[in-house]
Design an enzyme around this catalytic site. Structure first.
Site, PDB file in Angstrom:
ATOM      1  N   GLY A  33      33.139  36.972  -4.811  1.00 52.30           N
ATOM      2  CA  GLY A  33      33.863  35.553  -5.347  1.00 52.30           C
ATOM      3  C   GLY A  33      35.133  36.755  -6.633  1.00 52.30           C
TER       4      GLY A  33
ATOM      5  N   ASN B  22      28.977  30.414   4.707  1.00 49.00           N
ATOM      6  CA  ASN B  22      27.949  31.015   2.932  1.00 49.00           C
ATOM      7  C   ASN B  22      28.504  29.979   2.556  1.00 49.00           C
ATOM      8  OD1 ASN B  22      26.472  29.992   0.912  1.00 49.00           O
ATOM      9  ND2 ASN B  22      25.883  32.340   0.632  1.00 49.00           N
TER      10      ASN B  22
ATOM     11  N   HIS C 188      20.195  35.950  -0.537  1.00 51.52           N
ATOM     12  CA  HIS C 188      21.344  36.424  -0.751  1.00 51.52           C
ATOM     13  C   HIS C 188      21.464  36.143  -3.031  1.00 51.52           C
ATOM     14  CE1 HIS C 188      25.374  34.996  -2.535  1.00 51.52           C
ATOM     15  NE2 HIS C 188      25.837  35.174  -1.388  1.00 51.52           N
TER      16      HIS C 188
ATOM     17  N   GLU D 162      26.297  42.946   1.149  1.00 48.36           N
ATOM     18  CA  GLU D 162      27.714  42.125   0.315  1.00 48.36           C
ATOM     19  C   GLU D 162      27.655  42.620  -1.330  1.00 48.36           C
ATOM     20  OE1 GLU D 162      27.789  37.535   1.717  1.00 48.36           O
ATOM     21  OE2 GLU D 162      26.255  37.599   0.130  1.00 48.36           O
TER      22      GLU D 162
ATOM     23  N   GLU E 213      22.974  35.286  -5.698  1.00 48.84           N
ATOM     24  CA  GLU E 213      23.186  34.245  -6.027  1.00 48.84           C
ATOM     25  C   GLU E 213      21.568  33.858  -6.697  1.00 48.84           C
ATOM     26  OE1 GLU E 213      26.459  32.281  -4.987  1.00 48.84           O
ATOM     27  OE2 GLU E 213      27.167  33.958  -5.226  1.00 48.84           O
TER      28      GLU E 213
ATOM     29  N   SER F 173      34.599  38.339  -0.636  1.00 47.14           N
ATOM     30  CA  SER F 173      36.221  38.199  -1.210  1.00 47.14           C
ATOM     31  C   SER F 173      36.652  38.952   0.317  1.00 47.14           C
ATOM     32  CB  SER F 173      36.817  39.130  -1.984  1.00 47.14           C
ATOM     33  OG  SER F 173      35.843  38.601  -3.218  1.00 47.14           O
TER      34      SER F 173
ATOM     35  N   LYS G 173      27.652  28.017   0.099  1.00 40.15           N
ATOM     36  CA  LYS G 173      26.790  27.504  -0.810  1.00 40.15           C
ATOM     37  C   LYS G 173      26.973  26.368  -1.320  1.00 40.15           C
ATOM     38  CE  LYS G 173      28.768  31.848  -1.989  1.00 40.15           C
ATOM     39  NZ  LYS G 173      29.460  32.996  -2.863  1.00 40.15           N
TER      40      LYS G 173
HETATM   41  P1  13P Z   1      33.058  35.098  -1.207  1.00 38.85           P
HETATM   42  O1  13P Z   1      33.749  35.564   0.376  1.00 38.85           O
HETATM   43  O2  13P Z   1      34.113  33.815  -2.127  1.00 38.85           O
HETATM   44  O3  13P Z   1      33.325  35.947  -2.201  1.00 38.85           O
HETATM   45  O4  13P Z   1      31.423  35.010  -1.331  1.00 38.85           O
HETATM   46  C1  13P Z   1      31.038  36.408  -0.462  1.00 38.85           C
HETATM   47  C2  13P Z   1      29.390  35.169  -0.212  1.00 38.85           C
HETATM   48  O5  13P Z   1      28.650  35.763  -0.935  1.00 38.85           O
HETATM   49  C3  13P Z   1      28.862  35.283   1.062  1.00 38.85           C
HETATM   50  O6  13P Z   1      27.668  34.569   1.448  1.00 38.85           O
END
Ligand code: 13P
Length: 266
Positions: A182, A10, A104, A176, A106, A222, A12
């Protein structure tokens, strides 16, 4: 039952067109030495404006098309109309996507996406012939107050409501935990596996054992080349949704390679 693993990146809101193309080229270069049966299902979700750039990297014979699928990071449930800033499933399909990430954290957090919207999106994606990657996850506060399982189970039941067992079987879920995204704090592999097994039992409850055995459930948060082997060695973890470590071909390729060591028999 053996489920083919999925390693999804992803991206983003990252990477300009030329950067996206170059990372994709790096992944294509790595996968060319393996057959599609040896590789996990690989999915890349670029920003909308880079979908055509990564598609242009695929060669004419179609081999990389079968090895690397492209995903949208969001969609609307309507097929067209006055929805400024939105994109439909048909448009994503037209651009070359086979998957769409929905729900997601976010998007739930910053764009007020609700369970009901996620359910409508999942239905539209499946009706359009694409595969939804449905995300779920708890905050640190929810985890610490002991409501992780009931929260996640509620998210999953709401997302899958009214969807046939057949469609659920081909869908993908990504667990997740929000506190692991992150932050560099990966969820302990046994705990991630426990939650994912719990999600599978929820799928069994709503859609039966065949769907529960077939649906692929990923871990995200992560994920790094150094964590994936242990994660993939667990019974219920079928792959990973990778954020930061998917932005560079080297680390993403290492995640694919380490996945193949454990799960694809290479
Ligand atoms: P990270 O791997 O940067 O923690 O992000 C995970 C994520 O949100 C994938 O959709």
């Amino acid at each position: 039952m053996s489920r083919k693993p999925i390693i999804a990146g992803n991206w983003k809101m990252n990477l300009l067109k030329s950067e996206a193309k170059s990372v994709f080229e790096g992944i294509k270069d790595f996968v060319k030495d393996y057959s599609a049966t040896e590789l996990p299902t690989i999915v890349i979700a670029p920003v909308f404006t880079s979908i055509s750039s990564v598609e242009s990297v695929k060669c004419d014979c179609g081999c990389c098309g079968t090895k690397i699928a492209v995903a949208g990071q969001n969609c609307h449930w309507e097929s067209s109309g006055a929805y400024t800033g939105e994109i439909s499933v048909e448009m994503l399909k037209d651009a070359g996507c086979d998957y769409v990430i929905i729900g997601h954290s976010e998007r739930r957090q910053y764009f007020s996406e609700t369970d009901e919207m996620i359910n409508k999106k999942a239905k539209a994606i499946l009706a359009g012939g694409l595969i939804p990657i449905i995300c779920c996850g708890e905050t640190l506060e929810q985890r610490e107050s002991g409501i992780t399982d009931s929260w996640i189970s509620g998210q999953i039941k709401a997302a899958l409501q009214g969807i046939s067992a057949e469609d659920i079987a081909k869908s993908v879920i990504a667990y997740e935990p929000i506190w692991a995204i992150g932050t560099g704090k990966t969820c302990d592999a046994d705990e991630a596996n426990r939650v994912i097994a719990m999600i599978r039992s929820v799928v069994k409850e709503v859609a039966g054992s065949d769907a529960a055995d077939s649906i692929r459930i990923l871990y995200g948060g992560s994920v790094k080349p150094s964590t994936i082997e242990e994660q993939m060695s667990k019974s219920d973890i079928d792959g990973a949704l990778v954020g930061g470590a998917s932005l560079k071909a080297e680390s993403f390729n290492e995640i694919i390679a380490n996945t193949m060591k454990v799960a694809c028999g290479v």
